[in-house]
Design a protein around this motif. Sequence first.
Motif, mmCIF file in Angstrom:
data_model
loop_
_atom_site.group_PDB
_atom_site.id
_atom_site.type_symbol
_atom_site.label_atom_id
_atom_site.label_comp_id
_atom_site.label_asym_id
_atom_site.label_seq_id
_atom_site.Cartn_x
_atom_site.Cartn_y
_atom_site.Cartn_z
ATOM 1 N N TYR A 91 0.826 -1.207 0.000
ATOM 2 C CA TYR A 91 0.000 0.000 0.000
ATOM 3 C C TYR A 91 0.864 1.262 0.000
ATOM 4 O O TYR A 91 0.544 2.249 -0.678
ATOM 5 C CB TYR A 91 -0.932 0.014 1.213
ATOM 6 C CG TYR A 91 -1.984 -1.070 1.222
ATOM 7 C CD1 TYR A 91 -2.353 -1.731 0.057
ATOM 8 C CD2 TYR A 91 -2.617 -1.441 2.407
ATOM 9 C CE1 TYR A 91 -3.324 -2.717 0.074
ATOM 10 C CE2 TYR A 91 -3.591 -2.436 2.431
ATOM 11 C CZ TYR A 91 -3.932 -3.072 1.267
ATOM 12 O OH TYR A 91 -4.897 -4.050 1.286
ATOM 13 N N VAL B 119 -6.882 -0.435 -3.377
ATOM 14 C CA VAL B 119 -6.582 -0.765 -1.982
ATOM 15 C C VAL B 119 -7.859 -1.106 -1.220
ATOM 16 O O VAL B 119 -7.893 -2.049 -0.418
ATOM 17 C CB VAL B 119 -5.857 0.423 -1.303
ATOM 18 C CG1 VAL B 119 -5.779 0.221 0.199
ATOM 19 C CG2 VAL B 119 -4.467 0.610 -1.899
ATOM 20 N N PHE C 78 -3.791 -0.836 5.724
ATOM 21 C CA PHE C 78 -4.141 0.413 5.038
ATOM 22 C C PHE C 78 -3.854 1.625 5.915
ATOM 23 O O PHE C 78 -3.182 2.569 5.494
ATOM 24 C CB PHE C 78 -5.621 0.398 4.641
ATOM 25 C CG PHE C 78 -6.195 1.758 4.362
ATOM 26 C CD1 PHE C 78 -5.887 2.443 3.191
ATOM 27 C CD2 PHE C 78 -7.045 2.375 5.282
ATOM 28 C CE1 PHE C 78 -6.403 3.714 2.939
ATOM 29 C CE2 PHE C 78 -7.570 3.633 5.040
ATOM 30 C CZ PHE C 78 -7.250 4.303 3.871
#
Length: 416
Positions: free
Chosen positions: A91, A238, A292
């Motif tokens: 990410y 994502v 995340f």
Amino acid sequence: MSVAKTPNAPFMTRYQQFYRSIDKAIMDEKLSEPFSAYDVEQCCDGFSVGECRTYLSKYARGNSGGRLELFERLAPGQYTRLRFYVKRDAYIDLFEPLFLPDDPVSNDIIKYFAAILRVVGMEDKGWDPHAESRKMLNDLNGFLKVEMPRQLFPEPDGTQWRLGLLLYTQIVEMDAPYEVLLNLLRFRLGDGYSPNPYFDYLSEPEKKSYRKRGIATGRKIQIIKRLSDKAGLDVGSVFDDFYDNRLRNAISHSDYILTEEGFRCRGGTSVTRAFHISFEELDQILTAAKAFIAAFFSIDHTARGFWGGLAGRAVPYDERYKGMMEVLSDNAGLMCGFKVHWPNGTDSTYRRTENGVEMVNCAVAMQRGTLDLMVGSYASEPGSFSPLVAKDGKPVYSPREGNKRALLWPGDGLKQ
């Protein structure tokens, strides 16, 4: 002015440099998992085999010092990265072009800084929900690492899952990550900055109902995906790894049960909306959500650390008015604002700290997607240097905060 990208940035600790070097070597297909200290030493410059052996052991799962766990020891001398960090670093790589753009200047660097600093206007201390959300996440994450005493928690495994669900809703409901990502996408596309970055992309019916209903999380993600595709980036993907509106809604409305098989939602009084998620799938969702938010905090810290390292320098910002911009940093060396010095002694300042927001001679201009900087008084008979300086006068700049040397145009120039 371009932003240097390196896994060994000076504001990383040594072990972070070590981990990111391994991550980059794997991405570049120079290193494969599982790996040994010797394998890492051969692929990652700057680390001796002894140092590699020490770091791999020191930061392995279950290490005796209670340190951060980055690696899994599969066999004596053989390691792999933990799944959470693999996901987080993937990410980070997707976010990097937004947070550390190759060209932060052409679309107006002030708009880029505004996106990272979340400029909304004046705020007193205690009015930034992002700060409280981070504390809440840290508290929940800390509880997840504590061994639950059975006399207080008869079902410790269930307690861990329930805390994980609370952590999930906190992550997906936070406003700041969506707003920052969308404003950085807007900057990249030349769409300007806005404290309400979604509004321009809503349909007319949505705009009419916005004041009463706001905008749903799923709709925010749709807009981010749209702009991500337009920018030629994969940032929007994502959210596919962890955002599930059914799951979010079930947790928020306490409409779920944890069974021996996994997470079950009744769907209110209508069994037609009932659904089930296995613990294995739920673990993957929660891991991705945590990765995340960890990636967002990490790349935000990296970007603000980079710019904070340039505090005290002054670079040309406005060629016509001859304004020069200074990056402001906090006690940790992270960018916390900016100050534009004008040649008539006026400053335009924005600074966000734990004590609130200082905003002087600047204001958000939402309809034009920018920040308006007030330059002070114009010269009655300006010369050729600037409309702010009289033809027989000399430019007078206020002192920099991080550098007391006299400020003269063009300051330190654009070279780093």
